[in-house]
Design a protein around this motif. Sequence first.
Motif, mmCIF file in Angstrom:
data_model
loop_
_atom_site.group_PDB
_atom_site.id
_atom_site.type_symbol
_atom_site.label_atom_id
_atom_site.label_comp_id
_atom_site.label_asym_id
_atom_site.label_seq_id
_atom_site.Cartn_x
_atom_site.Cartn_y
_atom_site.Cartn_z
ATOM 1 N N ILE A 1 0.880 -0.993 0.060
ATOM 2 C CA ILE A 1 0.045 -0.133 -0.159
ATOM 3 C C ILE A 1 0.983 1.220 -0.059
ATOM 4 O O ILE A 1 1.861 1.223 0.877
ATOM 5 C CB ILE A 1 -0.949 -0.026 1.308
ATOM 6 N N SER A 2 0.750 2.221 -0.915
ATOM 7 C CA SER A 2 1.125 3.387 -0.781
ATOM 8 C C SER A 2 0.970 4.246 0.338
ATOM 9 O O SER A 2 -0.423 4.643 0.578
ATOM 10 C CB SER A 2 1.155 4.337 -2.146
ATOM 11 N N LEU A 3 2.008 4.619 1.021
ATOM 12 C CA LEU A 3 1.584 5.582 2.371
ATOM 13 C C LEU A 3 1.992 7.105 1.923
ATOM 14 O O LEU A 3 1.830 7.895 2.737
ATOM 15 C CB LEU A 3 2.335 5.236 3.743
ATOM 16 N N ASN A 4 2.125 7.301 0.761
ATOM 17 C CA ASN A 4 2.482 8.699 0.150
ATOM 18 C C ASN A 4 1.649 9.973 0.772
ATOM 19 O O ASN A 4 2.165 10.992 1.284
ATOM 20 C CB ASN A 4 2.809 8.779 -1.073
ATOM 21 N N PRO A 5 0.226 9.438 0.761
ATOM 22 C CA PRO A 5 -0.610 10.753 1.031
ATOM 23 C C PRO A 5 -0.420 10.955 2.774
ATOM 24 O O PRO A 5 -0.849 12.030 3.080
ATOM 25 C CB PRO A 5 -2.179 10.172 0.917
ATOM 26 N N PHE A 6 0.039 9.991 3.607
ATOM 27 C CA PHE A 6 -0.190 9.902 4.925
ATOM 28 C C PHE A 6 1.401 10.148 5.471
ATOM 29 O O PHE A 6 1.990 10.144 6.657
ATOM 30 C CB PHE A 6 -0.631 8.702 5.586
ATOM 31 N N MET A 7 2.550 10.220 4.720
ATOM 32 C CA MET A 7 3.762 10.120 4.893
ATOM 33 C C MET A 7 4.000 11.256 5.984
ATOM 34 O O MET A 7 5.027 10.679 6.904
ATOM 35 C CB MET A 7 4.708 10.614 3.555
ATOM 36 N N ASP A 8 3.771 12.258 6.196
ATOM 37 C CA ASP A 8 4.090 13.366 7.268
ATOM 38 C C ASP A 8 3.374 13.069 8.553
ATOM 39 O O ASP A 8 3.646 13.527 9.738
ATOM 40 C CB ASP A 8 3.659 14.503 6.760
ATOM 41 N N SER A 9 2.468 11.928 8.552
ATOM 42 C CA SER A 9 1.661 11.499 9.860
ATOM 43 C C SER A 9 2.172 10.311 10.449
ATOM 44 O O SER A 9 1.976 9.789 11.545
ATOM 45 C CB SER A 9 0.109 11.337 9.331
ATOM 46 N N ILE A 10 3.255 9.691 9.630
ATOM 47 C CA ILE A 10 3.763 8.271 10.011
ATOM 48 C C ILE A 10 5.202 8.572 10.398
ATOM 49 O O ILE A 10 6.111 9.201 9.737
ATOM 50 C CB ILE A 10 3.630 7.408 9.029
ATOM 51 N N TRP A 11 5.723 7.823 11.763
ATOM 52 C CA TRP A 11 6.982 7.924 12.064
ATOM 53 C C TRP A 11 7.985 7.602 11.012
ATOM 54 O O TRP A 11 7.511 6.406 10.421
ATOM 55 C CB TRP A 11 7.266 6.944 13.289
ATOM 56 N N ARG A 12 9.001 8.041 10.994
ATOM 57 C CA ARG A 12 9.933 7.851 9.835
ATOM 58 C C ARG A 12 11.566 8.395 10.630
ATOM 59 O O ARG A 12 11.354 9.288 11.259
ATOM 60 C CB ARG A 12 9.862 8.007 8.500
ATOM 61 N N PRO A 13 12.470 7.621 10.059
ATOM 62 C CA PRO A 13 13.866 8.335 10.643
ATOM 63 C C PRO A 13 14.112 9.862 9.640
ATOM 64 O O PRO A 13 13.886 9.354 8.604
ATOM 65 C CB PRO A 13 14.744 7.149 10.341
#
Length: 134
Positions: A40-52
């Motif tokens: 699943i592409s998470l691009n629309p939610f990218m800024d809401s999901i933790w990432r390094p």
Amino acid sequence: TIAQISEVKTNFRIVVTEYMSWVDPRLQYSLPSQTNYSYISLNPFMDSIWRPVTDFADRINRDPNESKLSRNMLLYPNGTITYVLRRSVAFICKFDFKNLPFDTHNCQIKLYVVNEDSKSVVVQLSEAYDTSLA
């Protein structure tokens, strides 16, 4: 990829593609049996999901948002998240041209994680990656 070298300013610019992946078991899901997709592409939610959040220690411009060329985030059924960041970064390097045209230059590039400590995030250099994600 080396994008630019300035002998006068003693700096260089490279285009870097960072491939990061981690597992978040809370995001595991099941795919319907008749689907053609494996993620699943998470691009629309990218800024809401933790990432390094990564940065380079010796870069010239300190704004980590200025140089982003592209980003892509995918979620796989087992909870694995793959994040690909492509950006342009400039570094200072002391060039020594006394042996020109047979000179060589060694310039350090240090990557670090901004938003976590070294105990919770392990950074490993790997040459095995899926270039279709970039």
